[in-house]
Design a protein around this motif. Structure first.
Motif, PDB file in Angstrom:
ATOM      1  N   SER A 121       7.801 -10.685 -11.089  1.00 25.71           N
ATOM      2  CA  SER A 121       8.698 -11.628 -11.727  1.00 25.71           C
ATOM      3  C   SER A 121       9.466 -12.420 -10.692  1.00 25.71           C
ATOM      4  CB  SER A 121       9.495 -10.659 -12.623  1.00 25.71           C
ATOM      5  OG  SER A 121      10.136  -9.450 -11.776  1.00 25.71           O
ATOM      6  N   GLU A 122       9.504 -11.787  -9.575  1.00 27.54           N
ATOM      7  CA  GLU A 122      10.314 -12.559  -8.446  1.00 27.54           C
ATOM      8  C   GLU A 122       9.809 -12.133  -6.992  1.00 27.54           C
ATOM      9  OE1 GLU A 122      14.495 -10.385  -7.465  1.00 27.54           O
ATOM     10  OE2 GLU A 122      14.193 -10.636  -9.602  1.00 27.54           O
ATOM     11  N   GLY A 123       9.804 -12.968  -6.148  1.00 26.01           N
ATOM     12  CA  GLY A 123       9.239 -12.725  -4.839  1.00 26.01           C
ATOM     13  C   GLY A 123       9.667 -13.580  -3.838  1.00 26.01           C
ATOM     14  N   SER A 124       9.862 -13.273  -2.686  1.00 26.82           N
ATOM     15  CA  SER A 124      10.202 -14.089  -1.411  1.00 26.82           C
ATOM     16  C   SER A 124       8.797 -14.609  -0.849  1.00 26.82           C
ATOM     17  CB  SER A 124      10.920 -13.193  -0.372  1.00 26.82           C
ATOM     18  OG  SER A 124      10.267 -12.282   0.122  1.00 26.82           O
ATOM     19  N   GLN A 125       8.958 -15.456   0.058  1.00 26.17           N
ATOM     20  CA  GLN A 125       7.834 -16.193   0.662  1.00 26.17           C
ATOM     21  C   GLN A 125       8.272 -15.888   2.440  1.00 26.17           C
ATOM     22  OE1 GLN A 125       5.779 -17.985  -0.832  1.00 26.17           O
ATOM     23  NE2 GLN A 125       6.864 -17.466  -2.896  1.00 26.17           N
ATOM     24  N   GLY A 126       7.047 -16.238   2.935  1.00 29.15           N
ATOM     25  CA  GLY A 126       6.878 -16.008   4.367  1.00 29.15           C
ATOM     26  C   GLY A 126       5.679 -16.402   4.754  1.00 29.15           C
ATOM     27  N   PRO A 127       5.526 -16.849   6.358  1.00 29.39           N
ATOM     28  CA  PRO A 127       4.324 -17.260   6.785  1.00 29.39           C
ATOM     29  C   PRO A 127       3.105 -16.133   6.990  1.00 29.39           C
ATOM     30  CG  PRO A 127       6.028 -17.236   8.366  1.00 29.39           C
ATOM     31  CD  PRO A 127       6.563 -17.127   7.032  1.00 29.39           C
ATOM     32  N   GLY A 128       2.022 -16.515   6.794  1.00 30.38           N
ATOM     33  CA  GLY A 128       0.971 -15.455   7.004  1.00 30.38           C
ATOM     34  C   GLY A 128       0.912 -14.448   5.668  1.00 30.38           C
ATOM     35  N   ALA A 129       1.499 -14.451   4.819  1.00 27.91           N
ATOM     36  CA  ALA A 129       1.750 -13.541   3.693  1.00 27.91           C
ATOM     37  C   ALA A 129       0.297 -13.674   2.603  1.00 27.91           C
ATOM     38  CB  ALA A 129       2.696 -13.616   2.705  1.00 27.91           C
ATOM     39  N   HIS A 130      -0.468 -12.991   2.338  1.00 30.38           N
ATOM     40  CA  HIS A 130      -1.468 -13.001   1.673  1.00 30.38           C
ATOM     41  C   HIS A 130      -1.168 -12.909   0.283  1.00 30.38           C
ATOM     42  CE1 HIS A 130      -4.954 -13.172   4.643  1.00 30.38           C
ATOM     43  NE2 HIS A 130      -3.778 -12.588   5.273  1.00 30.38           N
ATOM     44  N   PRO A 131      -2.145 -13.539  -0.838  1.00 31.17           N
ATOM     45  CA  PRO A 131      -1.726 -13.345  -2.292  1.00 31.17           C
ATOM     46  C   PRO A 131      -1.446 -11.858  -2.489  1.00 31.17           C
ATOM     47  CG  PRO A 131      -3.398 -15.069  -1.886  1.00 31.17           C
ATOM     48  CD  PRO A 131      -3.231 -14.129  -0.621  1.00 31.17           C
ATOM     49  N   PHE A 132      -0.609 -11.809  -3.702  1.00 31.00           N
ATOM     50  CA  PHE A 132      -0.449 -10.281  -4.026  1.00 31.00           C
ATOM     51  C   PHE A 132      -1.496  -9.933  -5.124  1.00 31.00           C
ATOM     52  CE2 PHE A 132       1.842  -6.911  -6.243  1.00 31.00           C
ATOM     53  CZ  PHE A 132       2.202  -6.210  -5.601  1.00 31.00           C
ATOM     54  N   PRO A 133      -2.044  -8.760  -5.406  1.00 29.88           N
ATOM     55  CA  PRO A 133      -3.223  -8.533  -6.464  1.00 29.88           C
ATOM     56  C   PRO A 133      -2.414  -8.465  -7.646  1.00 29.88           C
ATOM     57  CG  PRO A 133      -2.601  -6.454  -5.400  1.00 29.88           C
ATOM     58  CD  PRO A 133      -1.668  -7.832  -4.578  1.00 29.88           C
ATOM     59  N   THR A 134      -3.097  -8.768  -8.760  1.00 34.90           N
ATOM     60  CA  THR A 134      -2.770  -8.675  -9.971  1.00 34.90           C
ATOM     61  C   THR A 134      -3.374  -7.548 -10.826  1.00 34.90           C
ATOM     62  OG1 THR A 134      -4.623  -9.928 -10.618  1.00 34.90           O
ATOM     63  CG2 THR A 134      -2.558 -11.228 -10.341  1.00 34.90           C
ATOM     64  N   THR A 135      -4.299  -6.836  -9.991  1.00 36.79           N
ATOM     65  CA  THR A 135      -4.552  -5.536 -10.567  1.00 36.79           C
ATOM     66  C   THR A 135      -5.031  -4.591  -9.420  1.00 36.79           C
ATOM     67  OG1 THR A 135      -6.902  -6.396 -10.715  1.00 36.79           O
ATOM     68  CG2 THR A 135      -5.775  -6.486 -12.570  1.00 36.79           C
ATOM     69  N   LEU A 136      -4.951  -3.435  -9.764  1.00 34.99           N
ATOM     70  CA  LEU A 136      -5.244  -2.318  -8.924  1.00 34.99           C
ATOM     71  C   LEU A 136      -6.163  -1.400  -9.747  1.00 34.99           C
ATOM     72  CD1 LEU A 136      -1.878  -1.517  -6.883  1.00 34.99           C
ATOM     73  CD2 LEU A 136      -3.684  -2.852  -6.158  1.00 34.99           C
ATOM     74  N   THR A 137      -7.319  -0.825  -9.051  1.00 44.12           N
ATOM     75  CA  THR A 137      -8.147   0.254  -9.533  1.00 44.12           C
ATOM     76  C   THR A 137      -7.314   1.693  -9.406  1.00 44.12           C
ATOM     77  OG1 THR A 137      -9.647   0.219  -7.702  1.00 44.12           O
ATOM     78  CG2 THR A 137     -10.232  -1.379  -9.610  1.00 44.12           C
ATOM     79  N   ILE A 138      -7.786   2.398 -10.237  1.00 46.06           N
ATOM     80  CA  ILE A 138      -7.435   3.784 -10.252  1.00 46.06           C
ATOM     81  C   ILE A 138      -8.668   4.724 -10.069  1.00 46.06           C
ATOM     82  CG2 ILE A 138      -5.998   5.769 -11.163  1.00 46.06           C
ATOM     83  CD1 ILE A 138      -4.484   3.593 -12.780  1.00 46.06           C
ATOM     84  N   ASP A 139      -8.667   5.468  -9.167  1.00 48.18           N
ATOM     85  CA  ASP A 139      -9.789   6.337  -8.789  1.00 48.18           C
ATOM     86  C   ASP A 139      -9.962   7.573  -9.770  1.00 48.18           C
ATOM     87  OD1 ASP A 139     -11.675   8.463  -7.847  1.00 48.18           O
ATOM     88  OD2 ASP A 139     -11.765   7.641  -5.989  1.00 48.18           O
ATOM     89  N   PRO A 140     -10.634   7.716 -10.589  1.00 45.13           N
ATOM     90  CA  PRO A 140     -10.479   8.646 -11.568  1.00 45.13           C
ATOM     91  C   PRO A 140     -10.531   9.956 -11.388  1.00 45.13           C
ATOM     92  CG  PRO A 140     -12.812   7.859 -11.883  1.00 45.13           C
ATOM     93  CD  PRO A 140     -11.897   6.806 -11.131  1.00 45.13           C
ATOM     94  N   SER A 141     -11.316  10.252 -10.006  1.00 38.43           N
ATOM     95  CA  SER A 141     -11.360  11.720  -9.656  1.00 38.43           C
ATOM     96  C   SER A 141      -9.858  12.134  -8.845  1.00 38.43           C
ATOM     97  CB  SER A 141     -12.460  11.701  -8.929  1.00 38.43           C
ATOM     98  OG  SER A 141     -12.548  11.105  -7.806  1.00 38.43           O
ATOM     99  N   THR A 142      -9.693  11.075  -8.012  1.00 33.69           N
ATOM    100  CA  THR A 142      -8.145  11.253  -7.014  1.00 33.69           C
ATOM    101  C   THR A 142      -6.965  10.735  -7.584  1.00 33.69           C
ATOM    102  OG1 THR A 142      -8.611   9.488  -5.974  1.00 33.69           O
ATOM    103  CG2 THR A 142      -9.837  11.461  -5.296  1.00 33.69           C
ATOM    104  N   GLY A 143      -6.868   9.763  -8.674  1.00 34.16           N
ATOM    105  CA  GLY A 143      -5.681   9.209  -9.267  1.00 34.16           C
ATOM    106  C   GLY A 143      -5.245   8.192  -7.911  1.00 34.16           C
ATOM    107  N   ALA A 144      -5.856   8.018  -6.959  1.00 37.09           N
ATOM    108  CA  ALA A 144      -5.370   7.243  -5.793  1.00 37.09           C
ATOM    109  C   ALA A 144      -5.766   5.463  -6.263  1.00 37.09           C
ATOM    110  CB  ALA A 144      -6.156   7.221  -4.459  1.00 37.09           C
ATOM    111  N   LEU A 145      -4.871   4.742  -5.744  1.00 38.51           N
ATOM    112  CA  LEU A 145      -5.208   3.343  -5.999  1.00 38.51           C
ATOM    113  C   LEU A 145      -5.687   2.436  -5.054  1.00 38.51           C
ATOM    114  CD1 LEU A 145      -1.184   2.908  -6.981  1.00 38.51           C
ATOM    115  CD2 LEU A 145      -3.052   3.056  -8.525  1.00 38.51           C
TER     116      LEU A 145
END
Length: 182
Positions: free
Chosen positions: A141-165
């Protein structure tokens, strides 16, 4: 000013089990709920008693409520960290709150302590997230800018066995996240 006298017997009953010379016995359970005391009146004798503007009732406090969570979702809440991955050569931190909001930091080039920098070196983002099966959907919804920043992901996967992202990195390789501080 109104003064209410609390029944001390209810507060002191647990202390009755502590005696100096005798064996310990459990404190007796109250047989009826604690009734609120009658309010003190400063009215003249024979005058009608003033009506209280609020009623005092002895109740037990209900537990705090939070947003409803799906089973296993509690492990998602907190701060996660992803080290450099693929073309992203810096750490990304993501903090997920129980209310469905998140804050993120891309630590592109943090300003060293005691140095004067034109830019802090950290890209900040805020937004909301929603879980959909094994996917975490992120909406900035809001974000700052800066040189060298890569695009932010719109999705993360959740490992079903560990719950890790994990976010999907370059060529589909996963960029794993771990709870921060581990």
């Amino acid at each position: 000013m109104r003064t209410f006298i609390l029944p001390l017997a209810a507060l002191l009953a647990p202390l009755a089990a502590c005696t100096v010379n005798g064996p310990r016995e459990p404190a007796p359970e109250p047989s009826s709920p604690v009734e609120p005391p009658e309010p003190l009146s400063t009215a003249a004798p024979g005058a009608p008693a003033p009506q209280a503007s609020a009623t005092v009732t002895a109740t037990t406090q209900a537990p705090a409520t939070t947003a409803r969570t799906a089973p296993g979702e509690e492990a998602l809440f907190g701060t996660w960290s992803s080290a450099a991955c693929g073309p992203r050569k810096y750490e990304r931190r993501l903090s997920l709150a129980k209310d469905g909001s998140f804050v993120a930091e891309d630590r592109v080039s943090p300003c060293p302590p005691s140095a004067v920098c034109v830019w802090s070196g950290i890209v900040h983002r805020k937004g909301a997230f929603k879980r959909a099966d094994r996917t975490l959907l992120l909406s900035v919804s809001e974000g700052s800018q800066g040189p060298g920043a890569h695009p932010f992901p719109t999705t993360l996967t959740i490992d079903p066995s560990t719950g890790a992202l994990a976010e999907t990195g370059e060529g589909g390789a996963p960029c794993p996240y771990a709870p921060a501080g581990q």
